[in-house]
Motif scaffolding. Structure first.
Motif, PDB file in Angstrom:
ATOM      1  N   TYR A  23      36.683  59.117  35.588  1.00 40.78           N
ATOM      2  CA  TYR A  23      35.478  58.430  35.138  1.00 40.78           C
ATOM      3  C   TYR A  23      34.287  59.344  35.354  1.00 40.78           C
TER       4      TYR A  23
ATOM      5  N   CYS B 141      38.498  65.062  38.336  1.00 33.41           N
ATOM      6  CA  CYS B 141      37.537  64.003  38.642  1.00 33.41           C
ATOM      7  C   CYS B 141      36.552  64.455  39.711  1.00 33.41           C
TER       8      CYS B 141
ATOM      9  N   GLU C 203      34.177  62.558  28.217  1.00 31.50           N
ATOM     10  CA  GLU C 203      33.530  61.315  28.637  1.00 31.50           C
ATOM     11  C   GLU C 203      33.199  60.451  27.423  1.00 31.50           C
TER      12      GLU C 203
ATOM     13  N   ALA D 289      36.316  58.850  25.938  1.00 31.78           N
ATOM     14  CA  ALA D 289      36.777  57.732  26.763  1.00 31.78           C
ATOM     15  C   ALA D 289      36.063  56.437  26.390  1.00 31.78           C
ATOM     16  N   GLU D 290      34.802  56.527  25.972  1.00 28.00           N
ATOM     17  CA  GLU D 290      34.036  55.339  25.594  1.00 28.00           C
ATOM     18  C   GLU D 290      34.663  54.592  24.425  1.00 28.00           C
TER      19      GLU D 290
ATOM     20  N   TYR E 240      37.721  51.432  28.068  1.00 25.77           N
ATOM     21  CA  TYR E 240      38.130  52.332  29.154  1.00 25.77           C
ATOM     22  C   TYR E 240      37.268  52.157  30.403  1.00 25.77           C
ATOM     23  N   TYR E 241      35.943  52.070  30.220  1.00 30.06           N
ATOM     24  CA  TYR E 241      35.050  52.030  31.377  1.00 30.06           C
ATOM     25  C   TYR E 241      34.954  50.632  32.007  1.00 30.06           C
ATOM     26  N   SER E 242      35.536  49.608  31.364  1.00 26.09           N
ATOM     27  CA  SER E 242      35.568  48.261  31.950  1.00 26.09           C
ATOM     28  C   SER E 242      36.906  47.974  32.623  1.00 26.09           C
TER      29      SER E 242
ATOM     30  N   LYS F  25      37.064  47.927  36.591  1.00 21.98           N
ATOM     31  CA  LYS F  25      36.433  46.757  37.207  1.00 21.98           C
ATOM     32  C   LYS F  25      37.344  45.549  37.122  1.00 21.98           C
TER      33      LYS F  25
END
Length: 314
Positions: free
Chosen positions: A60, A73, A100, A103-104, A123-125, A128
């Motif tokens: 990330y 990373c 990056e 990945a979005e 990807y970025y959620s 979480k």
């Protein structure tokens, strides 16, 4: 110090692939076209490109790269002392903005898909969600040792039975007798754990001794082997007494998502101070003899009155 506990039970989607091409004119360029070889097309998935070569976790932002385009990373960048683990060149502070950005655009299934989670996330959620996913593995609820085993409920039940030698009982009522030959010694906490199976679910009954401030206490509480939302469907009661006196506790079991320490430190259970426990024991107060009884029931919604009514197992 000798202790013993006697118990009885009364009752597919396709993701576009990309390959890294490195040459003199276009270093670190991504192409959506597969490389062709004599033995047929091969592809490198974007997900593989987003895997850190050191820790193998998904990367990330900030994603770092060396001058040759090898990525890793941000956590591992400090661990490798600013040296690329692939080519050993100095890393510097180059961000791989292209990776990056790629990945979005990705949507990936939850890592717990094999355990039943059907969700797909950007990807970025994804990270979480996975931290609170209802399908994520549970930690072993055994509190008598630092156990690192994780798994689903059937796996943990077998683990508790076979590895921790925990007593297993069927039924929703219980009657435990706790005997301690020297009740003056509670410096080292004593854990007792029994697993009950009722209503198609598993429950962990904990009984232990510890210091609460300066006062020695005994505590009993129930944990539900499942999520907190499911735990709220059940209630339980505990009772201890003797010499014409009794203490009772009633509440909902806590999920094993909450650590044993968290439940104990919140005092969410039946707490018996040593002086009262010795009074219940009778005799010369030199030996602790406590009988803890209780039951588990399932709350059912009354469709007419909108209130919960208990469903007791037979």
């Amino acid at each position: 110090m000798s202790e013993r506990m006697e118990s009885s039970s009364i009752e597919s989607s396709t993701v576009s692939s990309m390959t890294m091409m490195e040459d003199d004119e276009h270093p670190h360029q991504f192409s959506s076209i597969s490389k062709l070889h004599n033995n047929g097309p091969t592809t490198t998935s974007v997900h593989d490109l987003l895997e850190c070569p050191v820790c193998t976790n998904s990367m990330y932002p900030p994603i770092h790269q060396c001058h040759n385009g090898h990525t890793l990373c941000s956590t591992c960048k400090t661990r490798v002392h600013n040296r690329c683990p692939t080519c050993r060149q100095e890393l510097g502070d180059i961000r791989c903005l292209a990776l990056e950005k790629i990945a979005e655009s990705l949507e990936l299934p939850c890592r717990y898909i094999s355990l039943g989670c059907p969700e797909i996330f950007p990807y970025y959620s994804k990270l979480k969600h996975e931290a609170i996913c209802n399908f994520r593995p549970y930690n072993c609820p055994y509190a008598g040792s630092d156990c690192s085993v994780v798994g689903d409920i059937p796996c943990l039940v077998a683990h508790l039975r076979d590895d921790h030698r925990v007593d297993m009982h069927s039924g929703c009522t219980f009657n435990h007798r706790y005997v301690k030959s020297n009740p003056m010694e509670v410096e080292n906490a004593t854990w007792m754990l029994t697993v009950f199976h009722c209503f198609g679910q598993y429950f962990c009954l904990h009984f232990e001794a510890f210091q609460l401030g300066m006062a020695p206490v005994y505590m009993a509480f129930l944990r539900f082997m499942g999520d907190e939302r499911e735990a709220r469907n059940y209630s339980y009661s505990l009772e201890v007494g003797g010499n014409g006196r009794k203490l009772t506790f009633e509440g909902s079991p806590r999920s094993i998502r909450d650590s044993h320490k968290k439940v104990r430190d919140s005092h969410d259970g039946l707490i018996i101070y040593r002086n009262m426990a010795l009074f219940f024991s009778g005799g010369d107060r030199k030996e602790l003899k406590l009988r803890v009884t209780g039951r588990i029931w399932k709350e059912q919604q009354n469709p007419e009155g909108g209130v919960c009514i208990p469903n007791l197992c037979s």
